[in-house]
Design a protein around this motif. Structure first.
Motif, PDB file in Angstrom:
ATOM      1  N   ILE A  13       0.870  -1.178   0.000  1.00 46.55           N
ATOM      2  CA  ILE A  13       0.000   0.000   0.000  1.00 46.55           C
ATOM      3  C   ILE A  13       0.905   1.225   0.000  1.00 46.55           C
ATOM      4  N   TYR A  14       0.828   2.012  -1.051  1.00 43.69           N
ATOM      5  CA  TYR A  14       1.534   3.290  -1.075  1.00 43.69           C
ATOM      6  C   TYR A  14       0.557   4.328  -0.539  1.00 43.69           C
ATOM      7  N   PRO A  15       1.045   5.292   0.246  1.00 39.86           N
ATOM      8  CA  PRO A  15       0.126   6.316   0.774  1.00 39.86           C
ATOM      9  C   PRO A  15      -0.669   7.013  -0.331  1.00 39.86           C
ATOM     10  N   VAL A  16      -0.060   7.130  -1.506  1.00 40.33           N
ATOM     11  CA  VAL A  16      -0.732   7.826  -2.606  1.00 40.33           C
ATOM     12  C   VAL A  16      -2.044   7.124  -3.006  1.00 40.33           C
ATOM     13  N   TYR A  17      -2.138   5.815  -2.762  1.00 45.03           N
ATOM     14  CA  TYR A  17      -3.347   5.067  -3.135  1.00 45.03           C
ATOM     15  C   TYR A  17      -4.599   5.612  -2.460  1.00 45.03           C
ATOM     16  N   ILE A  18      -4.432   6.145  -1.246  1.00 43.41           N
ATOM     17  CA  ILE A  18      -5.607   6.598  -0.496  1.00 43.41           C
ATOM     18  C   ILE A  18      -5.551   8.100  -0.198  1.00 43.41           C
ATOM     19  N   ASN A  19      -4.731   8.832  -0.984  1.00 40.75           N
ATOM     20  CA  ASN A  19      -4.584  10.266  -0.760  1.00 40.75           C
ATOM     21  C   ASN A  19      -5.612  11.055  -1.569  1.00 40.75           C
ATOM     22  N   SER A  20      -6.516  11.737  -0.872  1.00 40.84           N
ATOM     23  CA  SER A  20      -7.575  12.476  -1.562  1.00 40.84           C
ATOM     24  C   SER A  20      -7.030  13.654  -2.357  1.00 40.84           C
ATOM     25  N   ARG A  29      -6.223   5.130  -5.801  1.00 38.67           N
ATOM     26  CA  ARG A  29      -6.905   3.896  -6.173  1.00 38.67           C
ATOM     27  C   ARG A  29      -8.349   3.802  -5.690  1.00 38.67           C
ATOM     28  N   ILE A  30      -8.740   4.715  -4.792  1.00 40.62           N
ATOM     29  CA  ILE A  30     -10.117   4.676  -4.303  1.00 40.62           C
ATOM     30  C   ILE A  30     -10.763   6.044  -4.531  1.00 40.62           C
ATOM     31  N   SER A  31     -12.079   6.123  -4.429  1.00 35.18           N
ATOM     32  CA  SER A  31     -12.761   7.376  -4.748  1.00 35.18           C
ATOM     33  C   SER A  31     -12.313   8.497  -3.805  1.00 35.18           C
ATOM     34  N   ALA A  32     -12.262   9.711  -4.335  1.00 32.51           N
ATOM     35  CA  ALA A  32     -11.767  10.850  -3.574  1.00 32.51           C
ATOM     36  C   ALA A  32     -12.604  11.084  -2.309  1.00 32.51           C
ATOM     37  N   LYS A  34     -13.894   8.873  -0.442  1.00 31.58           N
ATOM     38  CA  LYS A  34     -13.520   7.899   0.584  1.00 31.58           C
ATOM     39  C   LYS A  34     -12.061   8.014   0.992  1.00 31.58           C
ATOM     40  N   ALA A  35     -11.251   8.697   0.171  1.00 30.53           N
ATOM     41  CA  ALA A  35      -9.817   8.815   0.461  1.00 30.53           C
ATOM     42  C   ALA A  35      -9.588   9.830   1.580  1.00 30.53           C
ATOM     43  N   CYS A  36      -8.358   9.876   2.100  1.00 30.51           N
ATOM     44  CA  CYS A  36      -8.044  10.827   3.165  1.00 30.51           C
ATOM     45  C   CYS A  36      -6.890  11.723   2.725  1.00 30.51           C
ATOM     46  N   GLU A  37      -6.711  12.814   3.459  1.00 30.54           N
ATOM     47  CA  GLU A  37      -5.719  13.811   3.060  1.00 30.54           C
ATOM     48  C   GLU A  37      -4.304  13.415   3.488  1.00 30.54           C
ATOM     49  N   ASN A  38      -3.395  13.374   2.518  1.00 26.25           N
ATOM     50  CA  ASN A  38      -1.976  13.131   2.771  1.00 26.25           C
ATOM     51  C   ASN A  38      -1.661  12.121   3.878  1.00 26.25           C
ATOM     52  N   PRO A  39      -2.037  10.860   3.694  1.00 24.13           N
ATOM     53  CA  PRO A  39      -1.727   9.863   4.723  1.00 24.13           C
ATOM     54  C   PRO A  39      -0.235   9.555   4.749  1.00 24.13           C
ATOM     55  N   THR A  40       0.291   9.178   5.893  1.00 24.15           N
ATOM     56  CA  THR A  40       1.700   8.805   5.986  1.00 24.15           C
ATOM     57  C   THR A  40       1.818   7.304   6.197  1.00 24.15           C
ATOM     58  N   GLU A 101     -10.501   5.305   6.014  1.00 25.43           N
ATOM     59  CA  GLU A 101     -11.523   5.694   6.977  1.00 25.43           C
ATOM     60  C   GLU A 101     -10.881   5.936   8.350  1.00 25.43           C
ATOM     61  N   LEU A 102      -9.847   5.154   8.656  1.00 22.07           N
ATOM     62  CA  LEU A 102      -9.210   5.239   9.971  1.00 22.07           C
ATOM     63  C   LEU A 102      -8.204   6.376  10.107  1.00 22.07           C
TER      64      LEU A 102
END
Length: 134
Positions: A13-20, A29-32, A34-40, A101-102
């Protein structure tokens, strides 16, 4: 555990996959929504441990499409026998949605938000009077 698990087979999992903040073209990789801002990576790792999933943070690795994005997390979804570690998460997609989500509820983030909220309230000592007279 007998020896080191073969983490080469774990999903990445790269952080970019879930970065809104990123577009699909940039690797989201997921809808904006559902994504979160700049995950680390650290936040993603913490989410994995919260979800009771074995994970490994690889900070020296970079995202191929954007090599400035350092770090990725390897996660093991299934045991040797193929049964999932967390019955709620069977696929990479489900994992990404769960993590996204977390992350906003991550203790590192909630602390920061609380700190900014409380520091503005009440009398502030850091006003004037900080300068020394000559």
């Amino acid at each position: 555990m007998d020896g080191m698990p073969n983490i080469k087979k774990w999903i990445i999992i790269y952080p970019v996959y879930i970065n809104s903040k990123k577009t699909i073209a940039q690797g989201r990789r997921i809808s904006a929504e559902k994504a979160c801002e700049n995950p680390t990576c650290i936040e993603i790792g913490d989410c994995c441990s919260y979800l009771k999933l074995p994970f490994a943070i690889e900070l020296d690795k970079a995202y191929p499409r954007d090599f400035m994005q350092r770090g990725r997390v390897r996660v093991l979804l299934k045991r040797e026998d193929g049964s999932p570690y967390n019955p709620a998460i069977g696929t990479r997609k489900q994992l990404m949605l769960q993590i996204a989500e977390l992350v906003p509820k991550h203790h590192g983030r909630t602390k920061k938000q609380e700190a900014t909220a409380t520091s503005n309230a009440g009398p502030s000592k850091s006003g004037k009077g900080g300068k020394k007279k000559k």
